[in-house]
Design a protein around this motif. Structure first.
Motif, PDB file in Angstrom:
ATOM      1  N   ILE A  31      -3.865   9.083   0.659  1.00  0.00           N
ATOM      2  CA  ILE A  31      -2.650   8.714  -0.357  1.00  0.00           C
ATOM      3  C   ILE A  31      -2.259   7.304   0.052  1.00  0.00           C
ATOM      4  CG2 ILE A  31      -0.140   9.083  -0.164  1.00  0.00           C
ATOM      5  CD1 ILE A  31      -0.889  12.268   0.616  1.00  0.00           C
ATOM      6  N   HIS A  32      -2.343   6.759   1.029  1.00  0.00           N
ATOM      7  CA  HIS A  32      -2.174   5.337   1.521  1.00  0.00           C
ATOM      8  C   HIS A  32      -2.820   4.500   0.369  1.00  0.00           C
ATOM      9  CE1 HIS A  32      -0.293   1.899   4.078  1.00  0.00           C
ATOM     10  NE2 HIS A  32      -1.665   1.595   3.701  1.00  0.00           N
ATOM     11  N   ARG A  34      -4.768   5.232  -2.124  1.00  0.00           N
ATOM     12  CA  ARG A  34      -4.127   5.570  -3.592  1.00  0.00           C
ATOM     13  C   ARG A  34      -3.151   4.532  -4.003  1.00  0.00           C
ATOM     14  NH1 ARG A  34      -6.961   9.311  -6.592  1.00  0.00           N
ATOM     15  NH2 ARG A  34      -8.155  10.678  -5.489  1.00  0.00           N
ATOM     16  N   GLU A  35      -2.123   4.491  -2.945  1.00  0.00           N
ATOM     17  CA  GLU A  35      -0.879   3.847  -3.503  1.00  0.00           C
ATOM     18  C   GLU A  35      -1.307   2.189  -3.480  1.00  0.00           C
ATOM     19  OE1 GLU A  35       2.820   4.898  -2.924  1.00  0.00           O
ATOM     20  OE2 GLU A  35       2.603   6.673  -1.870  1.00  0.00           O
ATOM     21  N   GLU A  36      -2.088   1.762  -2.395  1.00  0.00           N
ATOM     22  CA  GLU A  36      -2.521   0.445  -2.388  1.00  0.00           C
ATOM     23  C   GLU A  36      -3.245   0.051  -3.618  1.00  0.00           C
ATOM     24  OE1 GLU A  36      -1.600  -2.146  -0.406  1.00  0.00           O
ATOM     25  OE2 GLU A  36      -2.727  -3.449  -1.074  1.00  0.00           O
ATOM     26  N   GLU A  38      -3.168   1.518  -6.699  1.00  0.00           N
ATOM     27  CA  GLU A  38      -2.074   1.469  -7.725  1.00  0.00           C
ATOM     28  C   GLU A  38      -1.256   0.165  -7.800  1.00  0.00           C
ATOM     29  OE1 GLU A  38      -0.435   5.667  -8.535  1.00  0.00           O
ATOM     30  OE2 GLU A  38       1.379   4.479  -8.204  1.00  0.00           O
ATOM     31  N   ARG A  39      -0.672  -0.190  -6.441  1.00  0.00           N
ATOM     32  CA  ARG A  39       0.029  -1.494  -6.400  1.00  0.00           C
ATOM     33  C   ARG A  39      -0.920  -2.700  -6.954  1.00  0.00           C
ATOM     34  NH1 ARG A  39       1.313  -5.624  -3.133  1.00  0.00           N
ATOM     35  NH2 ARG A  39      -0.677  -5.200  -1.950  1.00  0.00           N
ATOM     36  N   LYS A  57      -8.200  -2.940   4.194  1.00  0.00           N
ATOM     37  CA  LYS A  57      -6.933  -3.020   4.863  1.00  0.00           C
ATOM     38  C   LYS A  57      -6.633  -1.689   5.556  1.00  0.00           C
ATOM     39  CE  LYS A  57      -3.815  -5.720   1.775  1.00  0.00           C
ATOM     40  NZ  LYS A  57      -2.911  -5.629   0.772  1.00  0.00           N
ATOM     41  N   LYS A 205      -3.815  13.143  -3.546  1.00  0.00           N
ATOM     42  CA  LYS A 205      -3.851  12.655  -5.064  1.00  0.00           C
ATOM     43  C   LYS A 205      -2.483  12.665  -5.567  1.00  0.00           C
ATOM     44  CE  LYS A 205      -8.559  14.047  -6.521  1.00  0.00           C
ATOM     45  NZ  LYS A 205      -9.450  14.654  -7.502  1.00  0.00           N
TER      46      LYS A 205
ATOM     47  N   TYR B  27       3.150   4.321   3.677  1.00  0.00           N
ATOM     48  CA  TYR B  27       2.964   3.071   2.929  1.00  0.00           C
ATOM     49  C   TYR B  27       4.066   2.179   2.615  1.00  0.00           C
ATOM     50  CZ  TYR B  27       1.196   0.205  -1.096  1.00  0.00           C
ATOM     51  OH  TYR B  27       0.749  -1.073  -1.808  1.00  0.00           O
ATOM     52  N   GLN B  31       4.879  -1.952   3.813  1.00  0.00           N
ATOM     53  CA  GLN B  31       5.548  -2.830   2.650  1.00  0.00           C
ATOM     54  C   GLN B  31       6.590  -3.249   3.240  1.00  0.00           C
ATOM     55  OE1 GLN B  31       3.760  -3.804   0.114  1.00  0.00           O
ATOM     56  NE2 GLN B  31       2.041  -2.255   1.039  1.00  0.00           N
ATOM     57  N   TRP B  43      -0.182  -5.400  10.014  1.00  0.00           N
ATOM     58  CA  TRP B  43      -0.835  -4.319  10.462  1.00  0.00           C
ATOM     59  C   TRP B  43      -1.947  -4.053   9.898  1.00  0.00           C
ATOM     60  CZ3 TRP B  43       4.387  -0.648  10.833  1.00  0.00           C
ATOM     61  CH2 TRP B  43       5.100  -1.433  11.687  1.00  0.00           C
ATOM     62  N   THR B  44      -3.090  -3.559  10.488  1.00  0.00           N
ATOM     63  CA  THR B  44      -4.279  -2.676   9.919  1.00  0.00           C
ATOM     64  C   THR B  44      -3.546  -1.593   9.177  1.00  0.00           C
ATOM     65  OG1 THR B  44      -5.581  -3.685  11.237  1.00  0.00           O
ATOM     66  CG2 THR B  44      -6.579  -2.028   9.945  1.00  0.00           C
ATOM     67  N   ASP B  45      -3.473  -1.460   7.961  1.00  0.00           N
ATOM     68  CA  ASP B  45      -2.623  -0.056   7.435  1.00  0.00           C
ATOM     69  C   ASP B  45      -2.924   1.036   7.974  1.00  0.00           C
ATOM     70  OD1 ASP B  45      -2.249  -2.198   5.554  1.00  0.00           O
ATOM     71  OD2 ASP B  45      -2.423  -1.150   3.768  1.00  0.00           O
ATOM     72  N   GLY B  46      -4.271   1.358   8.223  1.00  0.00           N
ATOM     73  CA  GLY B  46      -4.601   2.846   8.796  1.00  0.00           C
ATOM     74  C   GLY B  46      -3.880   3.002  10.334  1.00  0.00           C
ATOM     75  N   TYR B  49      -0.679   4.959  11.004  1.00  0.00           N
ATOM     76  CA  TYR B  49      -0.541   6.360  11.113  1.00  0.00           C
ATOM     77  C   TYR B  49      -0.536   7.123  12.431  1.00  0.00           C
ATOM     78  CZ  TYR B  49      -0.248   5.965   6.140  1.00  0.00           C
ATOM     79  OH  TYR B  49       0.274   5.573   4.921  1.00  0.00           O
ATOM     80  N   ARG B  72       2.990  12.638  -6.615  1.00  0.00           N
ATOM     81  CA  ARG B  72       2.128  12.356  -5.489  1.00  0.00           C
ATOM     82  C   ARG B  72       2.761  12.965  -4.180  1.00  0.00           C
ATOM     83  NH1 ARG B  72      -0.159   6.690  -5.513  1.00  0.00           N
ATOM     84  NH2 ARG B  72      -1.766   7.691  -6.872  1.00  0.00           N
ATOM     85  N   LYS B  73       1.911  13.849  -3.575  1.00  0.00           N
ATOM     86  CA  LYS B  73       2.261  14.294  -2.207  1.00  0.00           C
ATOM     87  C   LYS B  73       2.439  13.115  -1.086  1.00  0.00           C
ATOM     88  CE  LYS B  73       1.806  18.954  -2.093  1.00  0.00           C
ATOM     89  NZ  LYS B  73       1.897  20.247  -1.164  1.00  0.00           N
ATOM     90  N   ARG B  74       3.573  13.066  -0.521  1.00  0.00           N
ATOM     91  CA  ARG B  74       3.770  11.978   0.595  1.00  0.00           C
ATOM     92  C   ARG B  74       4.183  12.752   1.822  1.00  0.00           C
ATOM     93  NH1 ARG B  74       6.870   7.982  -3.285  1.00  0.00           N
ATOM     94  NH2 ARG B  74       5.248   6.679  -3.821  1.00  0.00           N
TER      95      ARG B  74
END
Lengths: 205, 110
Positions: A31-32, A34-36, A38-39, A57, A205, B27, B31, B43-46, B49, B72-74
Protein backbone atom coordinates in the motif's frame (compact mmCIF):
# COMPACT_ATOMS: atom_id res chain seq x y z
CA UNK A 1 6.93 -2.01 -22.33
CA UNK A 2 6.90 -1.44 -18.56
CA UNK A 3 3.95 -3.00 -16.77
CA UNK A 4 3.46 -1.38 -13.36
CA UNK A 5 1.06 -4.00 -11.99
CA UNK A 6 3.36 -6.83 -13.07
CA UNK A 7 6.35 -5.04 -11.51
CA UNK A 8 4.46 -4.64 -8.22
CA UNK A 9 3.52 -8.33 -8.32
CA UNK A 10 7.18 -9.25 -8.97
CA UNK A 11 8.32 -7.00 -6.12
CA UNK A 12 5.80 -8.71 -3.84
CA UNK A 13 7.19 -12.11 -4.87
CA UNK A 14 10.73 -10.91 -4.11
CA UNK A 15 9.62 -9.76 -0.67
CA UNK A 16 7.93 -13.13 -0.02
CA UNK A 17 11.05 -14.96 -1.20
CA UNK A 18 13.18 -12.85 1.15
CA UNK A 19 11.05 -14.01 4.06
CA UNK A 20 8.41 -11.32 4.60
CA UNK A 21 5.68 -13.93 4.61
CA UNK A 22 3.10 -12.52 6.92
CA UNK A 23 0.35 -10.86 4.85
CA UNK A 24 -0.03 -7.83 7.14
CA UNK A 25 3.43 -6.25 6.79
CA UNK A 26 3.59 -7.13 3.12
CA UNK A 27 0.20 -5.57 2.44
CA UNK A 28 1.16 -2.47 4.37
CA UNK A 29 4.38 -2.19 2.39
CA UNK A 30 2.55 -2.67 -0.91
CA UNK A 31 0.00 0.00 0.00
CA UNK A 32 2.89 2.30 0.90
CA UNK A 33 4.56 1.55 -2.43
CA UNK A 34 1.37 2.32 -4.34
CA UNK A 35 0.86 5.60 -2.42
CA UNK A 36 4.42 6.67 -3.20
CA UNK A 37 4.03 5.77 -6.90
CA UNK A 38 0.76 7.70 -7.03
CA UNK A 39 2.38 10.76 -5.41
CA UNK A 40 5.31 10.73 -7.84
CA UNK A 41 3.09 10.34 -10.93
CA UNK A 42 2.92 14.14 -11.25
CA UNK A 43 6.72 14.45 -11.24
CA UNK A 44 7.10 13.90 -14.98
CA UNK A 45 9.29 10.82 -14.55
CA UNK A 46 8.51 7.59 -16.39
CA UNK A 47 6.48 4.87 -14.64
CA UNK A 48 9.57 2.66 -14.43
CA UNK A 49 11.71 5.40 -12.86
CA UNK A 50 8.95 6.14 -10.36
CA UNK A 51 8.58 2.47 -9.50
CA UNK A 52 12.35 2.01 -9.05
CA UNK A 53 12.57 5.08 -6.84
CA UNK A 54 9.60 3.94 -4.69
CA UNK A 55 11.08 0.45 -4.29
CA UNK A 56 14.43 1.94 -3.25
CA UNK A 57 12.68 4.14 -0.68
CA UNK A 58 10.89 1.14 0.85
CA UNK A 59 14.22 -0.55 1.50
CA UNK A 60 15.89 -3.92 1.06
CA UNK A 61 13.81 -7.01 1.80
CA UNK A 62 16.49 -8.66 3.96
CA UNK A 63 16.81 -5.64 6.25
CA UNK A 64 13.04 -5.28 6.52
CA UNK A 65 12.66 -8.95 7.39
CA UNK A 66 15.22 -8.59 10.21
CA UNK A 67 13.40 -5.54 11.58
CA UNK A 68 9.99 -7.22 11.41
CA UNK A 69 11.38 -10.26 13.20
CA UNK A 70 12.76 -8.05 15.96
CA UNK A 71 9.41 -6.26 16.18
CA UNK A 72 7.51 -9.53 16.51
CA UNK A 73 9.27 -10.56 19.74
CA UNK A 74 8.79 -14.15 20.97
CA UNK A 75 5.37 -14.52 19.33
CA UNK A 76 6.83 -13.25 16.05
CA UNK A 77 9.69 -15.70 16.37
CA UNK A 78 7.23 -18.55 16.84
CA UNK A 79 5.60 -17.86 13.49
CA UNK A 80 3.78 -15.32 11.37
CA UNK A 81 0.33 -16.86 11.84
CA UNK A 82 -1.57 -19.10 14.25
CA UNK A 83 -0.91 -22.32 12.35
CA UNK A 84 2.82 -21.65 11.97
CA UNK A 85 3.04 -20.97 15.72
CA UNK A 86 1.11 -24.16 16.60
CA UNK A 87 3.31 -26.19 14.23
CA UNK A 88 6.50 -24.82 15.80
CA UNK A 89 5.29 -25.50 19.35
CA UNK A 90 4.20 -29.04 18.40
CA UNK A 91 7.54 -29.54 16.62
CA UNK A 92 9.35 -28.63 19.84
CA UNK A 93 7.23 -30.98 21.96
CA UNK A 94 7.56 -33.84 19.48
CA UNK A 95 11.31 -33.36 19.26
CA UNK A 96 11.52 -33.69 23.04
CA UNK A 97 9.14 -36.68 23.13
CA UNK A 98 10.71 -38.62 20.20
CA UNK A 99 14.26 -37.99 21.48
CA UNK A 100 13.33 -39.12 25.00
CA UNK A 101 11.59 -42.29 23.74
CA UNK A 102 14.42 -43.00 21.29
CA UNK A 103 17.10 -42.86 23.99
CA UNK A 104 15.00 -44.82 26.50
CA UNK A 105 14.47 -47.68 24.04
CA UNK A 106 18.07 -47.44 22.79
CA UNK A 107 19.40 -47.83 26.33
CA UNK A 108 17.12 -50.86 26.91
CA UNK A 109 18.28 -52.40 23.63
CA UNK A 110 21.90 -51.77 24.54
CA UNK A 111 21.35 -53.43 27.91
CA UNK A 112 19.69 -56.35 26.17
CA UNK A 113 22.52 -56.88 23.66
CA UNK A 114 25.14 -56.62 26.35
CA UNK A 115 23.33 -59.17 28.50
CA UNK A 116 24.33 -62.78 28.74
CA UNK A 117 22.92 -64.85 25.82
CA UNK A 118 20.55 -62.35 24.21
CA UNK A 119 17.57 -64.01 22.49
CA UNK A 120 15.64 -62.54 19.59
CA UNK A 121 11.96 -62.16 20.44
CA UNK A 122 9.08 -60.39 18.62
CA UNK A 123 9.39 -57.60 21.22
CA UNK A 124 12.97 -57.02 20.15
CA UNK A 125 12.01 -56.66 16.48
CA UNK A 126 9.15 -54.34 17.40
CA UNK A 127 11.49 -52.20 19.49
CA UNK A 128 14.01 -51.93 16.63
CA UNK A 129 11.28 -50.96 14.13
CA UNK A 130 9.92 -48.41 16.61
CA UNK A 131 13.43 -46.98 17.00
CA UNK A 132 13.57 -46.34 13.25
CA UNK A 133 10.13 -44.70 13.37
CA UNK A 134 11.24 -42.53 16.29
CA UNK A 135 14.42 -41.54 14.47
CA UNK A 136 12.30 -40.44 11.52
CA UNK A 137 10.07 -38.64 14.04
CA UNK A 138 13.08 -36.74 15.41
CA UNK A 139 14.00 -35.57 11.89
CA UNK A 140 10.35 -34.67 11.13
CA UNK A 141 9.93 -32.71 14.36
CA UNK A 142 13.18 -30.77 13.77
CA UNK A 143 11.88 -29.93 10.30
CA UNK A 144 8.49 -28.94 11.73
CA UNK A 145 10.21 -26.76 14.34
CA UNK A 146 12.18 -24.86 11.69
CA UNK A 147 9.05 -24.37 9.58
CA UNK A 148 9.18 -27.24 7.07
CA UNK A 149 5.74 -28.83 7.35
CA UNK A 150 6.00 -31.57 4.71
CA UNK A 151 6.67 -34.28 7.33
CA UNK A 152 3.40 -33.73 9.19
CA UNK A 153 2.21 -37.21 8.19
CA UNK A 154 5.10 -38.86 10.05
CA UNK A 155 4.29 -36.99 13.27
CA UNK A 156 0.61 -37.89 12.83
CA UNK A 157 1.61 -41.52 12.25
CA UNK A 158 3.61 -41.65 15.50
CA UNK A 159 0.73 -39.95 17.32
CA UNK A 160 -1.55 -42.63 15.83
CA UNK A 161 0.73 -45.39 17.14
CA UNK A 162 0.57 -43.71 20.56
CA UNK A 163 -3.23 -43.76 20.45
CA UNK A 164 -3.24 -47.40 19.38
CA UNK A 165 -0.93 -48.35 22.25
CA UNK A 166 -3.24 -46.53 24.67
CA UNK A 167 -6.25 -48.52 23.42
CA UNK A 168 -4.25 -51.76 23.71
CA UNK A 169 -3.23 -50.80 27.22
CA UNK A 170 -6.85 -50.21 28.22
CA UNK A 171 -8.04 -53.50 26.69
CA UNK A 172 -5.20 -55.71 27.96
CA UNK A 173 -4.03 -54.14 31.19
CA UNK A 174 -7.32 -52.37 32.04
CA UNK A 175 -5.61 -49.45 33.72
CA UNK A 176 -5.90 -45.72 33.18
CA UNK A 177 -2.53 -44.30 34.25
CA UNK A 178 -2.44 -40.51 34.27
CA UNK A 179 0.76 -40.12 32.13
CA UNK A 180 -0.81 -42.32 29.44
CA UNK A 181 -3.99 -40.22 29.48
CA UNK A 182 -1.91 -37.02 29.20
CA UNK A 183 0.06 -38.50 26.31
CA UNK A 184 -3.18 -39.52 24.58
CA UNK A 185 -4.54 -35.99 24.88
CA UNK A 186 -1.24 -34.77 23.41
CA UNK A 187 -1.50 -37.30 20.53
CA UNK A 188 -5.11 -36.33 19.81
CA UNK A 189 -4.21 -32.62 19.92
CA UNK A 190 -1.36 -33.25 17.47
CA UNK A 191 -3.57 -35.11 15.01
CA UNK A 192 -6.20 -32.39 15.24
CA UNK A 193 -3.93 -29.32 15.26
CA UNK A 194 -1.23 -30.15 12.70
CA UNK A 195 -2.25 -28.18 9.64
CA UNK A 196 -0.52 -26.86 6.54
CA UNK A 197 0.68 -23.26 6.90
CA UNK A 198 -1.92 -20.63 6.06
CA UNK A 199 -1.52 -18.95 2.68
CA UNK A 200 -1.32 -15.14 2.97
CA UNK A 201 -4.41 -13.27 1.81
CA UNK A 202 -3.70 -9.90 0.28
CA UNK A 203 -5.77 -6.83 1.10
CA UNK A 204 -3.53 -4.38 -0.78
CA UNK A 205 -4.58 -2.33 -3.90
CA UNK B 1 21.44 15.01 6.99
CA UNK B 2 20.73 13.80 10.53
CA UNK B 3 22.73 10.82 11.86
CA UNK B 4 21.17 7.36 11.54
CA UNK B 5 21.32 6.66 15.30
CA UNK B 6 19.53 9.88 16.14
CA UNK B 7 16.86 9.19 13.52
CA UNK B 8 16.30 5.73 15.02
CA UNK B 9 16.15 7.05 18.59
CA UNK B 10 13.68 9.76 17.70
CA UNK B 11 11.34 7.51 15.72
CA UNK B 12 9.19 6.32 18.63
CA UNK B 13 8.64 9.72 20.31
CA UNK B 14 7.95 11.26 16.94
CA UNK B 15 5.36 8.63 15.99
CA UNK B 16 3.71 8.93 19.41
CA UNK B 17 3.57 12.72 19.14
CA UNK B 18 2.12 12.55 15.63
CA UNK B 19 -0.50 10.03 16.65
CA UNK B 20 -1.44 12.18 19.64
CA UNK B 21 -2.94 14.55 17.08
CA UNK B 22 -5.20 11.82 15.72
CA UNK B 23 -5.04 8.45 14.02
CA UNK B 24 -2.88 8.10 10.96
CA UNK B 25 -1.31 5.55 8.60
CA UNK B 26 2.27 4.73 7.66
CA UNK B 27 2.62 6.74 4.48
CA UNK B 28 1.04 9.85 6.02
CA UNK B 29 3.33 9.59 9.06
CA UNK B 30 6.43 9.53 6.86
CA UNK B 31 5.23 12.45 4.75
CA UNK B 32 4.45 14.47 7.87
CA UNK B 33 7.90 13.83 9.36
CA UNK B 34 9.55 14.75 6.05
CA UNK B 35 7.55 17.94 5.78
CA UNK B 36 8.16 19.00 9.39
CA UNK B 37 11.91 18.40 9.17
CA UNK B 38 12.24 20.04 5.78
CA UNK B 39 13.34 16.68 4.36
CA UNK B 40 16.32 16.47 6.72
CA UNK B 41 14.90 13.60 8.73
CA UNK B 42 14.92 10.72 6.26
CA UNK B 43 13.53 7.36 7.26
CA UNK B 44 13.87 4.32 5.02
CA UNK B 45 10.15 4.11 4.33
CA UNK B 46 9.82 0.38 5.00
CA UNK B 47 11.55 0.64 8.38
CA UNK B 48 8.63 2.59 9.83
CA UNK B 49 6.37 -0.48 9.81
CA UNK B 50 8.49 -2.72 12.08
CA UNK B 51 8.62 0.22 14.53
CA UNK B 52 4.83 0.60 14.38
CA UNK B 53 4.35 -3.15 14.88
CA UNK B 54 6.73 -3.19 17.85
CA UNK B 55 4.87 -0.27 19.42
CA UNK B 56 1.56 -2.03 18.84
CA UNK B 57 2.88 -5.22 20.46
CA UNK B 58 3.99 -3.18 23.46
CA UNK B 59 0.48 -1.77 23.76
CA UNK B 60 1.43 1.84 23.01
CA UNK B 61 -0.71 2.09 19.89
CA UNK B 62 -3.59 0.19 18.28
CA UNK B 63 -4.47 -0.35 14.65
CA UNK B 64 -7.46 -0.96 12.42
CA UNK B 65 -7.92 -1.54 8.71
CA UNK B 66 -10.18 0.96 6.99
CA UNK B 67 -10.92 2.14 3.49
CA UNK B 68 -9.71 5.57 2.43
CA UNK B 69 -11.85 8.01 0.43
CA UNK B 70 -10.13 6.69 -2.73
CA UNK B 71 -11.22 3.15 -1.87
CA UNK B 72 -7.71 2.00 -0.93
CA UNK B 73 -7.35 -0.10 2.21
CA UNK B 74 -5.12 1.43 4.84
CA UNK B 75 -4.00 0.39 8.28
CA UNK B 76 -4.68 3.26 10.65
CA UNK B 77 -2.79 3.59 13.90
CA UNK B 78 -4.02 5.40 17.02
CA UNK B 79 -2.51 6.17 20.40
CA UNK B 80 -3.47 4.11 23.45
CA UNK B 81 -3.40 5.17 27.09
CA UNK B 82 0.04 3.61 27.63
CA UNK B 83 1.22 5.39 24.51
CA UNK B 84 0.23 8.75 26.00
CA UNK B 85 2.22 7.97 29.15
CA UNK B 86 5.22 6.86 27.04
CA UNK B 87 4.96 10.02 24.96
CA UNK B 88 5.01 12.22 28.08
CA UNK B 89 8.14 10.40 29.30
CA UNK B 90 9.85 10.73 25.94
CA UNK B 91 9.03 14.43 25.75
CA UNK B 92 10.39 14.99 29.23
CA UNK B 93 13.66 13.20 28.38
CA UNK B 94 14.10 14.91 25.03
CA UNK B 95 13.38 18.30 26.62
CA UNK B 96 16.09 17.61 29.19
CA UNK B 97 18.60 16.66 26.48
CA UNK B 98 17.61 19.73 24.51
CA UNK B 99 17.93 22.09 27.50
CA UNK B 100 21.37 20.70 28.40
CA UNK B 101 22.60 21.11 24.84
CA UNK B 102 21.07 24.58 24.54
CA UNK B 103 22.69 25.63 27.83
CA UNK B 104 26.09 24.39 26.70
CA UNK B 105 25.73 26.10 23.35
CA UNK B 106 24.80 29.36 25.08
CA UNK B 107 27.91 29.18 27.30
CA UNK B 108 30.12 28.84 24.21
CA UNK B 109 28.96 32.24 22.96
CA UNK B 110 29.20 34.09 26.24
Amino acid sequence: MFDLEQSIADWRKQMLAAGIKSPVPLDELEIHLREEIERQMKSGLSEQEIFNSAVQKIGQAGLLKTEFKKAGGFIGWLGENKFARINRILGGFWLAYCSWMFFMIASSLLGFFLSYKPRATPDLYLAIVYEFILLRGIIASIRLFIGITRDRRIIRFIAGIGLMLFVVQIIIIRTWPLPAIALTVFNLATIWLLRPPQKPKSVAK
Amino acid sequence: MIRKELVAASAEPMILSLLARGESYGYAIIQEVKARSGGKLQWTDGMLYPVLHRMERRGLIKSRWAESETGRKRKYYALKKDGKTAMAKHQEQWSLVHSVLAGLKKEQYV
